[in-house]
Design a protein around this motif. Structure first.
Motif, PDB file in Angstrom:
ATOM      1  N   TRP A 510       0.842  -1.203   0.000  1.00 49.58           N
ATOM      2  CA  TRP A 510       0.000   0.000   0.000  1.00 49.58           C
ATOM      3  C   TRP A 510       0.871   1.245   0.000  1.00 49.58           C
ATOM      4  O   TRP A 510       1.720   1.394   0.872  1.00 49.58           O
ATOM      5  N   PRO A 511       0.664   2.145  -0.938  1.00 45.46           N
ATOM      6  CA  PRO A 511      -0.340   2.116  -2.016  1.00 45.46           C
ATOM      7  C   PRO A 511       0.222   1.630  -3.350  1.00 45.46           C
ATOM      8  O   PRO A 511      -0.311   1.934  -4.391  1.00 45.46           O
ATOM      9  N   TYR A 512       1.382   0.873  -3.286  1.00 44.08           N
ATOM     10  CA  TYR A 512       2.070   0.500  -4.521  1.00 44.08           C
ATOM     11  C   TYR A 512       1.173  -0.266  -5.484  1.00 44.08           C
ATOM     12  O   TYR A 512       1.244  -0.071  -6.708  1.00 44.08           O
ATOM     13  N   LEU A 513       0.304  -1.141  -4.968  1.00 43.60           N
ATOM     14  CA  LEU A 513      -0.555  -1.940  -5.857  1.00 43.60           C
ATOM     15  C   LEU A 513      -1.503  -1.084  -6.674  1.00 43.60           C
ATOM     16  O   LEU A 513      -2.002  -1.527  -7.717  1.00 43.60           O
ATOM     17  N   LEU A 514      -1.786   0.136  -6.226  1.00 49.41           N
ATOM     18  CA  LEU A 514      -2.679   1.012  -6.992  1.00 49.41           C
ATOM     19  C   LEU A 514      -2.114   1.321  -8.370  1.00 49.41           C
ATOM     20  O   LEU A 514      -2.870   1.616  -9.303  1.00 49.41           O
ATOM     21  N   GLU A 515      -0.797   1.264  -8.514  1.00 49.00           N
ATOM     22  CA  GLU A 515      -0.178   1.588  -9.801  1.00 49.00           C
ATOM     23  C   GLU A 515      -0.566   0.608 -10.896  1.00 49.00           C
ATOM     24  O   GLU A 515      -0.451   0.925 -12.082  1.00 49.00           O
ATOM     25  N   PHE A 516      -1.026  -0.589 -10.518  1.00 50.44           N
ATOM     26  CA  PHE A 516      -1.348  -1.608 -11.520  1.00 50.44           C
ATOM     27  C   PHE A 516      -2.818  -1.589 -11.931  1.00 50.44           C
ATOM     28  O   PHE A 516      -3.226  -2.384 -12.786  1.00 50.44           O
ATOM     29  N   LEU A 517      -3.612  -0.729 -11.345  1.00 45.82           N
ATOM     30  CA  LEU A 517      -5.042  -0.726 -11.645  1.00 45.82           C
ATOM     31  C   LEU A 517      -5.354  -0.161 -13.021  1.00 45.82           C
ATOM     32  O   LEU A 517      -6.226  -0.670 -13.734  1.00 45.82           O
ATOM     33  N   LEU A 529      -6.211  -7.836  -7.524  1.00 52.15           N
ATOM     34  CA  LEU A 529      -5.671  -6.557  -7.074  1.00 52.15           C
ATOM     35  C   LEU A 529      -6.684  -5.819  -6.206  1.00 52.15           C
ATOM     36  O   LEU A 529      -6.350  -5.302  -5.127  1.00 52.15           O
ATOM     37  N   CYS A 530      -7.915  -5.763  -6.680  1.00 53.92           N
ATOM     38  CA  CYS A 530      -8.944  -5.040  -5.920  1.00 53.92           C
ATOM     39  C   CYS A 530      -9.200  -5.693  -4.572  1.00 53.92           C
ATOM     40  O   CYS A 530      -9.355  -5.008  -3.548  1.00 53.92           O
ATOM     41  N   ARG A 531      -9.235  -7.015  -4.554  1.00 50.87           N
ATOM     42  CA  ARG A 531      -9.486  -7.687  -3.283  1.00 50.87           C
ATOM     43  C   ARG A 531      -8.356  -7.436  -2.287  1.00 50.87           C
ATOM     44  O   ARG A 531      -8.604  -7.194  -1.099  1.00 50.87           O
ATOM     45  N   SER A 532      -7.131  -7.493  -2.777  1.00 48.04           N
ATOM     46  CA  SER A 532      -5.998  -7.223  -1.893  1.00 48.04           C
ATOM     47  C   SER A 532      -6.020  -5.779  -1.417  1.00 48.04           C
ATOM     48  O   SER A 532      -5.784  -5.501  -0.230  1.00 48.04           O
ATOM     49  N   LEU A 533      -6.292  -4.861  -2.314  1.00 45.57           N
ATOM     50  CA  LEU A 533      -6.316  -3.445  -1.942  1.00 45.57           C
ATOM     51  C   LEU A 533      -7.443  -3.136  -0.971  1.00 45.57           C
ATOM     52  O   LEU A 533      -7.292  -2.297  -0.072  1.00 45.57           O
ATOM     53  N   VAL A 534      -8.582  -3.799  -1.132  1.00 48.16           N
ATOM     54  CA  VAL A 534      -9.684  -3.598  -0.186  1.00 48.16           C
ATOM     55  C   VAL A 534      -9.243  -4.012   1.217  1.00 48.16           C
ATOM     56  O   VAL A 534      -9.486  -3.300   2.209  1.00 48.16           O
ATOM     57  N   HIS A 535      -8.582  -5.152   1.307  1.00 53.71           N
ATOM     58  CA  HIS A 535      -8.124  -5.608   2.624  1.00 53.71           C
ATOM     59  C   HIS A 535      -7.090  -4.648   3.207  1.00 53.71           C
ATOM     60  O   HIS A 535      -7.165  -4.288   4.393  1.00 53.71           O
ATOM     61  N   LEU A 536      -6.137  -4.225   2.383  1.00 50.79           N
ATOM     62  CA  LEU A 536      -5.109  -3.297   2.868  1.00 50.79           C
ATOM     63  C   LEU A 536      -5.724  -1.969   3.288  1.00 50.79           C
ATOM     64  O   LEU A 536      -5.334  -1.390   4.317  1.00 50.79           O
ATOM     65  N   ALA A 537      -6.689  -1.491   2.503  1.00 50.64           N
ATOM     66  CA  ALA A 537      -7.316  -0.213   2.830  1.00 50.64           C
ATOM     67  C   ALA A 537      -8.098  -0.301   4.131  1.00 50.64           C
ATOM     68  O   ALA A 537      -8.082   0.623   4.955  1.00 50.64           O
ATOM     69  N   GLN A 538      -8.783  -1.414   4.316  1.00 53.17           N
ATOM     70  CA  GLN A 538      -9.536  -1.569   5.558  1.00 53.17           C
ATOM     71  C   GLN A 538      -8.617  -1.622   6.769  1.00 53.17           C
ATOM     72  O   GLN A 538      -8.925  -1.064   7.833  1.00 53.17           O
ATOM     73  N   LYS A 539      -7.465  -2.269   6.619  1.00 53.66           N
ATOM     74  CA  LYS A 539      -6.498  -2.278   7.714  1.00 53.66           C
ATOM     75  C   LYS A 539      -5.981  -0.873   7.996  1.00 53.66           C
ATOM     76  O   LYS A 539      -5.788  -0.477   9.152  1.00 53.66           O
ATOM     77  N   ASP A 546      -5.056   9.115   8.839  1.00 52.81           N
ATOM     78  CA  ASP A 546      -3.848   9.676   8.234  1.00 52.81           C
ATOM     79  C   ASP A 546      -3.082   8.632   7.436  1.00 52.81           C
ATOM     80  O   ASP A 546      -2.518   8.931   6.388  1.00 52.81           O
ATOM     81  N   THR A 547      -3.045   7.395   7.947  1.00 52.58           N
ATOM     82  CA  THR A 547      -2.301   6.361   7.230  1.00 52.58           C
ATOM     83  C   THR A 547      -3.062   5.856   6.014  1.00 52.58           C
ATOM     84  O   THR A 547      -2.477   5.236   5.136  1.00 52.58           O
ATOM     85  N   PHE A 548      -4.360   6.130   5.964  1.00 50.75           N
ATOM     86  CA  PHE A 548      -5.176   5.633   4.855  1.00 50.75           C
ATOM     87  C   PHE A 548      -5.154   6.576   3.657  1.00 50.75           C
ATOM     88  O   PHE A 548      -5.153   6.143   2.511  1.00 50.75           O
ATOM     89  N   LEU A 549      -5.151   7.856   3.911  1.00 55.05           N
ATOM     90  CA  LEU A 549      -5.182   8.819   2.807  1.00 55.05           C
ATOM     91  C   LEU A 549      -3.913   8.720   1.970  1.00 55.05           C
ATOM     92  O   LEU A 549      -2.804   8.579   2.496  1.00 55.05           O
ATOM     93  N   ILE A 550      -4.101   8.778   0.667  1.00 53.15           N
ATOM     94  CA  ILE A 550      -2.974   8.667  -0.264  1.00 53.15           C
ATOM     95  C   ILE A 550      -2.445  10.057  -0.559  1.00 53.15           C
ATOM     96  O   ILE A 550      -3.204  10.952  -0.959  1.00 53.15           O
ATOM     97  N   GLN A 551      -1.137  10.220  -0.403  1.00 50.92           N
ATOM     98  CA  GLN A 551      -0.494  11.504  -0.711  1.00 50.92           C
ATOM     99  C   GLN A 551       0.030  11.438  -2.143  1.00 50.92           C
ATOM    100  O   GLN A 551       1.120  10.938  -2.401  1.00 50.92           O
ATOM    101  N   HIS A 552      -0.770  11.922  -3.061  1.00 48.94           N
ATOM    102  CA  HIS A 552      -0.380  11.829  -4.476  1.00 48.94           C
ATOM    103  C   HIS A 552       0.826  12.692  -4.787  1.00 48.94           C
ATOM    104  O   HIS A 552       1.584  12.409  -5.716  1.00 48.94           O
ATOM    105  N   SER A 553       1.042  13.735  -4.029  1.00 49.54           N
ATOM    106  CA  SER A 553       2.201  14.600  -4.285  1.00 49.54           C
ATOM    107  C   SER A 553       3.498  13.879  -3.973  1.00 49.54           C
ATOM    108  O   SER A 553       4.533  14.136  -4.591  1.00 49.54           O
TER     109      SER A 553
END
Length: 1395
Positions: A510-517, A529-539, A546-553
Motif C-alpha cells: 500500500w499504495p504500490y498496488l494502486l499503480e497496476f489498476l 488486485l482489488c481484493r488485496s487493496l480492499v483488505h489493505l485499505a480496511q487495515k 492519516d495512514t489511509f489517505l494517499i499523498q499523491h504529491s
C-alpha cells in the motif's frame, strides 16, 4: 453343531446381537457360551461371516475383556490343529481387546495372554507372516503396560549364541517404538546379546530384521535422550550405547551394505541414519569420508530413494551436531547429488517421489545452516541453466532454504534478490510457478522490503494478469507441463495471502498496488488486485485516517483519483469477467471514497451495496436492505426523489410497481441478485450510469467534473485493443543483470521478451470484444460526465476532441461515440448539435469526402464510416434529449443534417452510397428520431413534412436488399423506422397508395427469402426472427390506423398472394403474419354498436383450406386464423372479450390432428373444422364463404384443393337448406370451375355438390341446369348425370323434366313472308332443353331403377315429343352452333330428338 448354513447364520446373528447389546441379565456362563459359538463360526468359508465374528468378539470383549481373552486363549489351546488363518483372526481380535482395555487387565490374564502369544509366534520356525505377526502384535499391545513380563518371555527366547526366531527380533523392535521409556533400559542387555548374532546371521531375511531392530533401537534411544526429563532413569547417556552401536555399524556398513540384495541395502541404510547419532564423535568423523559416498552411491542403485535421502539427512544432522570438518570436503559432491534428486519430476500421484523430495530439501536445510555461502554459490548459477527441470529444482531449493534457514539467509537477501532477475523473464510455466513460490517465501521473510522487491511484486501481478486458458493443454512427455491458468491461479492466491496474512507487507503493497489498476495490460489481474487493496485499505482505516489517505504529491507514479474512478467504473461494466471483476472494483471504489472525494462517503455507503446486491444475489440483498431510502434510485425511483436538479440520462424502471416510502426499508422494490446468464447488460450499464450521475451530483464541483472528463478521454485509447506500453520494464532488469550472468544469456532473454510483447499486441478475439465493450461504456460515462459539467467551453472542447480522435473504422467505437453525444445532449442539446455541425463544416471532414477522394475506394470507405458515425450521433441525440426540445430541432437540424451526411453530391450529381453500414446507421437514426417524436407529449400536433420522404427512402433500402437471402439487419431496421413513421399520431398521414406500396415492398423483401439450411449459424436464425418481428410490427401499426373489417380485409388482400404461393415457406410465413394480425385485431377489438362482420366468409374461405397444407406449421397457423375469426364474429355479435365459446374452442383440440401427415386424417380434421364453421357462421356469410372455397378448388396445393371440396360439401350438407336463392349462382360457379380444371377430384366434388344441392332444392337445381346453353357441353352433362346417383332423387328429377316437357308447347309457328308462304315450325327452348336433360339422366346406368319405375310416363311423353318434332326446326342460333360443331369435327350433343 454346524448342521447347515442357515443354522450358523442364525447362531451368528444371535451372538452378534447378544454381544453388541451386552445384556446384563446374562450370566458369565451365557457369555462364555456366546463366545464359544462365535469361535466355532470363525471357520466359516464366507469372508463376511468371518469378519462379523471378529467384530462380535471385539464387541463381547467390551463388556468383559478378561473373560473374552480367556475364552479365546482356551479355544486356541484346545484346538491345537486349527488352521493358522483362523488362529490369526482370533489373535487380531485379542489384540483389539487388549489395546482397548489394557488398563483393566490383571497380571494373571496378562501372563496367560503373553504365554499364548509367545507360543503362537514361535510355534513353527518357518515364517507364516499373518499368523506370527498377529501374535507379535498381541505381545506389543500387552508390552505397553506389562513390559517386564513381555521382556522376560522374549529374552527367554533370545539367548546368546543361538539365532532367535525372526519375530522375536521383530517384536523387540516394535516394543522399542511402542514403549520407549519401558524398553530403553533393556537395550544394553539386548544389544550385548544381539551383536554376536550379527556375524552368525547368514540369511538376508534375518539380516533385514536385525537392521530394522537396530534402526528402531536407535530411534527409541534418541527419543529417550531427548526427553530425559520424563524418563524413569535420567542417568542414561548416549555413551552407554556408543560402543555397541559402533560395533553394529561396522558390520552393517562394511559387510551388509555391499550386498546384492536391494531389500537388505535399504534396510541397512535406514538403520545407519539414526545409528549415526549414537556413534562416538571421533568415530563418526572418521567414518564420514566413507559413509557419505557409500550412501550417495545408493542413489544410482535404487529407483525409490526416499529411504536413502532420509538416512542421508540424519547422517548430515549428526555430522553438523559434532561440528564435522569432513563435511566441508564432501559438500560439493553432496550438493550435486542432492540437486540431481530435487530436479526429478514430481508426480502428485507418487507419494514416494514426493516424500523423497521432502527429505532431500531437509538435507539442503542442514547444509544451508552450516554452509550458506557455498550453498548459494552452488545454487544461483543453476538459475541460468538451459534445462527447465534444473531451473525449477533450483528455485524449489531456494524457496525451501528461505523458509527453513531464515537466520542464515538474512544477510544474503540483496544477493538472492539480484539473482532472481533472470528467472523473472522465463516463459516456462513450470518455472513461473516456482518463481511465484519463491516470491511468496520472500514476502514472508522481508525480502520484498529490500531494494528490488517491487520488481517481484510486479511479477506476481503480471502472472495474475495472464489470460485464463479456454482449452486445456496436453501434458508433455513427463506429465509436467502446467497450464498457464495454474500459474495465474497460484499467483492470485499468493497475492491475496501476502496481502492479508503478512503484516510486514502492508506498507510495501500500500499504495504500490494502486499503480497496476489503470494500465490495460493488467486487466485480468484487476479482481485479485482489488481484493488485496480492499483488505489493505480496511487495515489502514482501522489504523487511522492519516495512514489511509494517499499523498499523491509524494507518489507521482500513483494514479490520480480521477484515473481510479474512471478505470474502476469502466471495468465494472462487465461485472462477471475476470472472476467477478465488477463487484471487486465497486468494493475497492467504496473503500477509496475519501481519496476520491471527501463528500462521497455517506452516499456511496448506501448506493454501492445495492449495486453489489444486484450482482451477488441473496448474499448481498439482505445487507442492502439496511441502507435505507438513499439507495432507492437504483431500484427505479425517479430523479426528483433523490434531490437532483436535472433529469436522468436513462429511463427508470419501477420494480414490481413498488415506490419507496420516506424512511422505509428496501420493500418490494428490491431487485434480486443475478448471475452471468440472467444479468441484463443494458440494465446493468444503466444502473452504473445512474450511479455516476448521482456521484457527480453529490460532488457538484465543475472543476472536479471537468478533470474527470479529461481523464476519461485520456483512457479511451487504452481500450483500442493495442497495448500502449511498449515495455513492461523487464528490459531494464536484464540490462542490470549482465554483471551477474553472461551477456549472451541476457541478449537471448531480450529476444524472447520481444517475441512475447509482439504476441501481446495481438489480443485474442474475446479480449478484443471485452476491450471494445469497456470502451463503449467509457464513451457513455464521458457523455454523462459532460452532461453534468456546467462549462460549455469544456463540453464543446471535449466533444471536438472526441470527433477528431475517434477510430471511425471500428463499429463499436462509432456506437460508443454516438451514445456519448446522445447522453451529453440531455443537458447540452444546443452545444451538442452545434459541435456536430461545426465538425461537418470543418476541414477534417471535408478532406475525407472531397471530390478527388470519392473515386478512391479506401478514402471513400473511410469517409462513409465518418458519415455513419455522425448520422448515428444525430439519432442518439434525438433519442435521448428532452422530447420538447427535440421537436423544435427535428427537421431544421437533426433530419436535415442526417440527410446531408447520407447524400453525397459530386458536381451537383447525387451519388448513391454502397456502404451497408452507412445505410444501417441512417435507418437506425431515423428509427430513434421518429420514435422520440412519437413519444413526445406534443407529437400529435407536430407536422412532420419529411415523413413521406423518409418512408420512400426506407422503401428504397428495403427494395435494394437481395430478395432471396438475409445477410444484414437493414430490412429489419428500415421496417422498424417505417413502423414509427406511419403511426397515426404522426402527421401528415401517408397516402393509401404509399401505404400499399410499403406493404408490398416489405412482404416481397421478407417472405421470399429462402429458408436457411438446417444446422446453419444461429445468428442467421436470430436475424430472421427479428426481421419477421419487425414486419409484424409494421403491419400491425398499419392495421391500427383502420381497425375495421375493411382495414383487416385490406391487410389480408396484401397477404393473399403469399398465402396461395406454390412455395411452402412463403405460405407458412404469410399464415403466421395473418394469425398475428388477427390476434391483434381481436385483442384490440372495441365494438360500440352491433355491426356485421361483413367479410367473415371471405376470410374464413381463404384460411380454412390451409388446414390441409403440406407444411405442418402452416396448418397450425390456419387453425389459429379460423379460431380468431370466429371469436371476432362473436365480438361483433356483442359477446365480451373473455367469453369462451364451446364450439370454437374445439378448434384448438383439432390442432393435434393436423400434425399427422396421413391425408385421410387431415381431411377428416378439415371436415370437423367445416362443421364448426357451419355452426357459427352467420347465414349472410355462407354464400361468400362457399364462393371463396370454390375459388380454392384451383389451388396449386392439391391438399388444399381437396380440403376445399371437403369443406364445400360439408357446408352444403349442414347449411344447404338456406341457399335456395343462391342456387343459380352456385351452379354457375360450378360450371365455370369445371371449365377451368380437369382434375378428377374437382369433377367428383362438383358432382357431389350438385347432388347435395338437388337433395334440398331439386326444382331450383333443375331449373338452373335447364338454363344452361344448348347444346349442353360436357361439363353440364356431367352435372346432369350427378342427379342420377340416388334413385329417389332421380325419380323426382325425371318427374320434373317430364313436367317441363309437357308444360310448354313443343314449337311455335312463324311465317318468313307475309303472303303465299307456309308457316315455319321452330322448336321452343324449354322442352328441347328438358328433352336433352332427360337423355343425360336416363342414359346414366344408376338411373335404371327410376326409369323402370316411370317407364310408362316416359314412353308416352317421349313418343308424343317425337311426334311433335316432325318438320320442326331448331332456333336459328342453335342451327349455327350445330353447323359449327359439325364443321369443326368436335364432339357435341346432337339436338336430334330421335337419336
Amino acid at each position: 453343531m454346524r448342521s447347515g448354513r442357515g443354522l450358523r447364520t442364525q447362531r451368528l446373528s444371535m451372538a452378534v446381537v447378544a454381544s453388541v447389546l451386552g445384556l446384563s441379565t446374562h450370566t458369565g456362563l451365557c457369555r462364555a457360551e456366546l463366545a464359544t459359538v462365535l469361535l466355532d463360526a470363525i471357520t466359516d468359508k464366507d469372508p463376511l461371516v468371518q469378519e462379523q465374528v471378529c467384530g462380535s468378539l471385539c464387541a463381547l470383549g467390551e463388556s468383559q475383556p478378561e473373560e473374552a481373552l480367556g475364552v479365546c486363549e482356551e479355544h486356541l489351546r484346545q484346538h491345537d490343529k486349527l488352521a493358522h488363518p483362523y488362529r490369526a483372526m482370533i489373535l487380531r481380535a485379542m489384540e483389539t481387546v487388549v489395546n482397548n482395555h489394557l488398563s483393566e487387565l490383571d497380571k494373571d490374564t496378562a501372563r496367560a495372554v503373553i504365554l499364548l502369544a509367545s507360543g503362537e509366534m514361535t510355534r513353527v520356525k518357518e515364517l507364516v507372516y499373518d499368523w506370527q505377526q498377529a501374535a507379535s502384535s498381541v505381545l506389543v499391545a500387552v508390552g505397553k503396560r506389562f513390559i517386564g513380563r513381555v521382556m522376560e518371555e522374549l529374552l527367554s527366547k533370545f539367548q546368546p549364541g543361538v539365532l532367535p526366531h525372526y519375530f522375536v527380533v521383530q517384536t523387540l523392535a516394535s516394543l522399542s517404538v511402542s514403549n520407549v521409556f519401558g524398553m530403553v533400559p533393556f537395550l544394553t542387555s539386548v544389544l550385548s546379546t544381539m551383536l554376536p548374532m550379527l556375524g552368525a546371521a547368514k540369511h538376508d531375511t534375518m539380516r533385514v530384521v536385525f537392521c530394522s531392530a537396530l534402526q528402531h533401537f536407535s530411534e527409541s534411544t534418541l527419543e529417550y535422550l531427548a526427553n530425559l526429563d520424563q524418563a524413569p532413569d535420567p542417568t542414561v547417556r548416549k555413551d552407554t550405547f556408543a560402543a555397541d552401536i559402533f560395533s553394529a555399524y561396522d558390520i552393517l556398513f562394511h559387510h551388509w551394505l555391499p550386498s546384492r540384495e536391494a531389500k537388505l541395502r535399504l534396510a541397512v541404510v535406514e538403520a545407519l541414519g539414526p545409528m549415526s547419532h549414537l556413534l562416538p564423535s571421533a568415530k563418526l568423523e572418521e567414518q564420514l569420508p566413507k559413509l557419505l559416498p557409500g550412501v550417495l552411491a545408493l542413489y544410482k542403485k535404487h529407483a525409490e530413494t526416499v529411504h536413502v535421502s532420509k538416512s542421508l539427512g540424519q547422517i548430515l544432522e549428526a555430522a553438523v551436531s559434532v561440528g564435522s570438518r569432513t563435511l566441508e570436503v564432501q559438500l560439493d559432491i553432496l550438493l550435486a547429488a542432492l540437486h540431481t534428486q530435487v530436479c526429478v519430476p514430481v508426480e502428485s500421484s507418487s507419494p514416494l517421489v514426493m516424500n523423497n523430495q521432502k527429505e532431500v530439501l531437509r538435507c539442503f536445510t542442514v547444509l544451508a545452516c552450516c554452509s550458506p555461502d557455498r550453498l548459494l554459490a552452488f545454487l544461483l548459477p543453476k538459475l541460468d541453466s538451459s534445462h527447465e527441470r534444473t531451473r525449477v529444482g533450483t528455485l524449489q531449493v531456494l524457496r525451501h532454504v528461505i523458509y527453513s534457514a531464515a537466520a542464515q539467509m538474512e544477510v544474503k537477501k540483496p544477493f538472492i534478490l539480484s539473482s532472481m532477475r533472470l528467472p523473472l523473464l522465463d516463459t516456462n510455466n513450470q518455472v513461473k510457478r516456482a518463481v511465484v513460490q519463491v516470491i511468496s517465501a520472500m514476502a514472508h521473510h522481508g525480502y520484498l522490503e529490500q531494494p528490488g522487491g517491487e520488481a517481484m511484486i510486479e511479477y506476481i501481478v503480471q502472472q495474475c494478469a495472464l489470460p485464463p486458458e479456454v482449452e486445456p493443454q496436453k501434458p508433455g512427455p513427463d506429465g509436467e507441463d502446467l497450464l498457464a491458468d495454474s500459474v495465474r491461479t497460484i499467483s492470485i492466491s499468493t497475492l491475496y495471502l501476502v496481502s492479508t496474512t503478512v503484516d510486514r507487507m502492508s506498507h510495501v503493497l500500500w499504495p504500490y498496488l494502486l499503480e497496476f489498476l489503470v494500465p490495460v495490460r493488467f486487466t485480468e489481474a484487476l479482481t485479485p488486485l482489488c481484493r488485496s487493496l480492499v483488505h489493505l485499505a480496511q487495515k489502514r482505516q482501522e489504523a487511522g485516517t492519516d495512514t489511509f489517505l494517499i499523498q499523491h504529491s509524494d507518489n507521482v507514479t500513483l494514479p490520480s483519483p480521477y484515473a481510479l474512478t474512471t478505470r474502476l467504473l469502466a471495468v465494472s461494466s462487465n461485472p462477471y469477467l475476470g472472476d467477478g471483476r465488477g463487484a471487486a472494483s465497486l468494493r475497492l471504489l467504496s473503500v477509496l471514497h475519501r481519496n476520491i472525494h471527501p463528500l462521497l462517503g455517506p452516499r456511496w455507503a448506501t448506493t454501492i451495496p445495492l449495486l453489489l446486491a444486484h450482482l451477488d444475489g441473496e448474499a448481498q440483498e439482505e445487507k442492502a436492505r439496511t441502507v435505507g431510502l438513499e439507495g432507492y434510485w437504483l431500484l427505479g425511483v425517479t430523479w426528483e426523489h433523490i434531490g437532483c436538479g436535472h433529469s436522468p440520462v436513462l429511463p427508470c424502471v419501477l420494480v414490481d410497481g413498488a415506490m419507496p416510502r420516506p424512511g422505509g426499508g428496501a420493500g418490494r422494490g428490491l431487485v434480486g441478485g443475478h448471475t452471468e446468464k440472467t444479468l441484463s447488460q443494458k440494465e446493468w450499464e444503466e444502473k452504473l450510469l445512474m450511479f455516476l450521475q448521482d456521484t457527480l451530483a453529490i460532488v457538484s464541483d465543475n472543476t472536479w467534473i471537468c478533470q474527470l472528463s479529461l481523464e476519461m478521454c485520456k483512457q479511451l485509447p487504452s481500450y483500442n485493443g493495442m497495448p500502449q506500453e511498449k515495455s513492461s520494464g523487464s528490459e531494464f532488469l536484464l540490462l542490470d543483470c549482465v554483471t551477474s550472468v553472461t551477456r549472451h544469456l541476457a541478449l537471448v532473454a531480450l529476444v524472447v521478451l520481444a517475441e512475447q510483447e509482439e504476441k501481446a499486441r495481438e489480443p485474442p478475439h474475446s479480449t478484443a470484444r471485452s476491450l471494445a465493450s469497456l470502451q463503449n461504456f467509457l464513451y457513455k460515462c464521458i457523455g454523462a460526465t459532460l452532461g453534468a459539467a456546467s462549462s460549455k467551453e469544456v463540453v464543446r472542447k471535449r466533444l471536438q476532441e472526441l470527433l477528431e480522435t475517434a477510430r471511425y473504422q471500428e463499429e463499436g467505437e462509432r456506437e460508443g461515440l454516438a451514445c456519448c453525444f446522445g447522453i451529453c445532449a440531455v443537458s447540452h442539446l444546443d452545444d451538442t448539435l452545434a459541435q456536430l455541425e461545426d465538425f461537418v463544416k470543418s476541414d477534417m471532414f471535408r478532406k475525407s469526402v472531397g471530390i478527388f477522394n470519392i473515386f478512391k475506394d479506401r478514402s471513400e470507405n473511410e469517409a462513409e464510416k465518418v458519415k455513419s458515425a455522425l448520422i448515428l450521433c444525430y439519432g442518439h441525440v434525438a433519442a435521448r434529449a428532452p422530447r420538447e426540445l427535440v421537436l423544435a430541432k427535428a427537421e431544421s437540424d437533426i433530419f436535415r443534417n442526417m440527410s446531408q451526411c447520407f447524400s453525397t453530391k459530386v458536381l451537383g450529381i447525387k451519388v448513391e452510397t454502397k456502404d451497408p453500414a452507412l445505410k444501417l446507421c441512417l435507418v437506425q437514426s431515423v428509427c430513434m428520431a421518429s420514435q422520440a417524436i412519437c413519444s413526445s407529449t406534443q407529437g400529435s400536433s407536430f407536422h412532420f413534412s419529411r415523413k413521406a420522404e423518409l418512408v420512400a427512402q426506407m422503401m428504397e433500402f428495403i427494395k435494394a436488399e437481395p430478395p432471396d437471402s438475409l445477410r444484414t439487419p437493414i430490412r429489419k431496421k428500415a421496417m422498424l423506422a417505417c413502423t414509427h413513421l406511419v403511426l397515426s399520431s404522426l402527421k401528415p398521414a401517408l397516402e393509401e397508395q404509399m401505404q400499399a406500396d410499403l406493404v408490398h415492398s416489405c412482404l416481397h423483401s421478407v417472405l421470399a427469402v429462402l429458408p436457411e439450411p438446417e444446422g446453419e449459424d444461429g445468428h442467421q436464425e436470430s436475424l430472421y426472427l427479428d426481421t419477421m418481428q419487425a414486419l409484424e410490427d409494421l403491419l400491425t401499426s398499419l392495421l391500427q390506423q383502420n381497425m375495421t373489417p375493411q382495414g383487416l380485409q385490406v391487410m389480408v388482400e396484401h397477404l393473399s398472394p403469399w398465402i396461395k404461393s406454390p412455395r411452402g415457406h412463403e405460405r407458412g410465413r404469410a399464415l403466421g403474419l395473418s394469425a398475428c394480425l388477427l390476434r391483434y385485431f381481436l385483442e384490440h377489438l372495441h365494438v360500440s354498436a352491433l355491426v356485421p362482420f361483413h367479410n367473415l366468409g371471405l376470410l374464413v374461405g381463404l384460411f380454412s383450406p390451409r388446414c390441409a397444407d403440406l407444411w405442418p406449421a402452416t396448418r397450425q397457423e390456419a387453425i389459429n386464423c379460423v379460431y380468431s375469426l370466429l371469436y371476432l364474429q362473436l365480438g361483433y355479435e356483442g359477446f365480451s372479450r373473455d367469453y369462451r365459446d364451446e364450439v370454437a374452442e374445439r378448434l384448438l383440440t383439432l390442432q393435434r390432428g393436423l400434425v399427422h401427415p396421413d391425408p385421410a386424417v387431415l381431411f377428416h380434421t378439415c371436415h370437423s373444422v367445416a362443421q364448426i364453421i357451419a355452426k357459427r357462421l352467420p347465414p349472410d356469410q355462407l354464400i361468400s364463404l362457399l364462393l371463396t372455397l370454390f375459388e380454392g378448388l384451383g389451388d396449386p396445393d392439391k391438399n388444399c384443393s381437396r380440403a376445399s371440396t371437403v369443406m364445400i360439401n360439408c357446408l352444403l350438407k349442414e347449411r344447404g337448406n338456406m341457399l335456395l336463392e343462391k342456387v343459380p349462382e352456385i351452379m354457375s360457379v360450378l360450371r365455370s370451375k369445371l371449365q377451368e380444371t380437369r382434375e378428377e377430384h374437382v369433377l367428383q366434388a362438383a358432382q357431389h355438390s350438385v347432388y347435395l344441392l338437388a337433395s334440398q332444392h331439386r326444382a331450383a337445381v333443375v331449373s338452373s341446369l335447364l338454363g344452361s346453353p344448348l347444346p349442353f357441353d360436357s361439363h353440364t352433362c356431367t352435372l346432369w348425370r350427378a342427379l342420377a346417383v340416388e334413385p329417389g332423387l332421380t325419380a323426382q328429377v325425371l318427374g320434373l323434366l317430364l313436367e317441363k316437357i309437357s308444360r310448354d308447347v313443343p314449337f311455335k309457328e312463324s311465317r318468313a313472308f307475309l303472303l303465299n308462304s307456309c308457316p315455319t315450325r321452330v322448336a321452343t327452348l324449354l322442352p328441347l332443353a328438358a328433352t336433352c336433360a332427360l337423355y343425360e339422366v336416363a342414359s346414366t346406368p344408376a338411373s335404371r331403377p327410376a326409369v323402370l319405375e316411370l317407364y310408362p310416363q316416359l314412353f308416352a311423353a317421349l313418343l308424343l315429343r317425337v311426334s311433335c318434332t316432325v318438320g320442326v326446326q331448331l332456333p336459328r342460333n342453335l342451327q349455327a352452333k350445330e353447323r359449327r360443331s359439325t364443321g369443326s369435327g368436335l364432339a357435341s350433343r346432337s339436338l336430334e330428338p330421335c337419336r
